[in-house]
Design an enzyme around this catalytic site. Sequence first.
Site, PDB file in Angstrom:
ATOM      1  N   CYS A  55       0.857  -1.189   0.000  1.00  0.00           N
ATOM      2  CA  CYS A  55       0.000   0.000   0.000  1.00  0.00           C
ATOM      3  C   CYS A  55       0.891   1.236   0.000  1.00  0.00           C
ATOM      4  CB  CYS A  55      -0.884  -0.022   1.249  1.00  0.00           C
ATOM      5  SG  CYS A  55      -1.815   1.514   1.476  1.00  0.00           S
ATOM      6  N   CYS A  58       0.205   3.197   3.625  1.00  0.00           N
ATOM      7  CA  CYS A  58       0.622   2.671   4.941  1.00  0.00           C
ATOM      8  C   CYS A  58       1.647   1.545   4.832  1.00  0.00           C
ATOM      9  CB  CYS A  58      -0.594   2.218   5.744  1.00  0.00           C
ATOM     10  SG  CYS A  58      -1.306   0.662   5.172  1.00  0.00           S
ATOM     11  N   CYS A 104      -7.410  -0.843   0.971  1.00  0.00           N
ATOM     12  CA  CYS A 104      -6.384  -1.368   1.876  1.00  0.00           C
ATOM     13  C   CYS A 104      -7.039  -1.823   3.177  1.00  0.00           C
ATOM     14  CB  CYS A 104      -5.335  -0.302   2.177  1.00  0.00           C
ATOM     15  SG  CYS A 104      -4.136  -0.818   3.425  1.00  0.00           S
ATOM     16  N   CYS A 107      -5.433   0.859   6.146  1.00  0.00           N
ATOM     17  CA  CYS A 107      -5.637   2.312   6.181  1.00  0.00           C
ATOM     18  C   CYS A 107      -6.855   2.753   5.361  1.00  0.00           C
ATOM     19  CB  CYS A 107      -4.395   3.046   5.695  1.00  0.00           C
ATOM     20  SG  CYS A 107      -4.144   2.961   3.914  1.00  0.00           S
ATOM     21  N   CYS A 127      -8.243  -5.592  -9.837  1.00  0.00           N
ATOM     22  CA  CYS A 127      -7.816  -4.605 -10.826  1.00  0.00           C
ATOM     23  C   CYS A 127      -7.396  -3.352 -10.071  1.00  0.00           C
ATOM     24  CB  CYS A 127      -8.973  -4.327 -11.782  1.00  0.00           C
ATOM     25  SG  CYS A 127      -8.554  -3.195 -13.111  1.00  0.00           S
TER      26      CYS A 127
HETATM   27 ZN   LIG Z   1      -2.859   1.085   3.440  1.00  0.00          ZN
END
Ligand SMILES: [Zn+2]
Length: 141
Positions: A55, A58, A104, A107, A127
Amino acid sequence: MADTQDSTDTYEKPSDDELRSRLTPEQFEVTQNAGTERAFTGTYWDTKTPGIYRCVVCHLDLFESDTKYDSGSGWPSFYKPIADDRVATKTDRSLGMVRVEALCGRCGAHLGHVFPDGPAPTGDRFCMNSASLDLEPSDDD
Ligand SMILES: [Zn+2]
């Protein structure tokens, strides 16, 4: 080598100001405002480098390069996340469509969408936007 991250860590989301200073405008727009980068323009749509996709907000480990495949869509596509709890999903009814939004798991950054036309073994196509991801290349390439 990759340090494993525990998605149950308590995580405090940075402020918008901090994120704006750390992310590119496109990364901010995609992850915080559910934007979508243009197909075939992102950093990772055609990337085959081995490693872990994290991510961008985060740094939670989200996808392994082993599960990335060429979907022909122009966005980086994966058939599964590293673990089920790394990617959260919710129904997205924007743009007059019903889609599954991918976020995510820590976060809440917008990642992209999940479609049911992926390859075996899962049949899922995650995707993703390159702008939501940060590839940590593995050492042994
Ligand atoms: Zn994240």
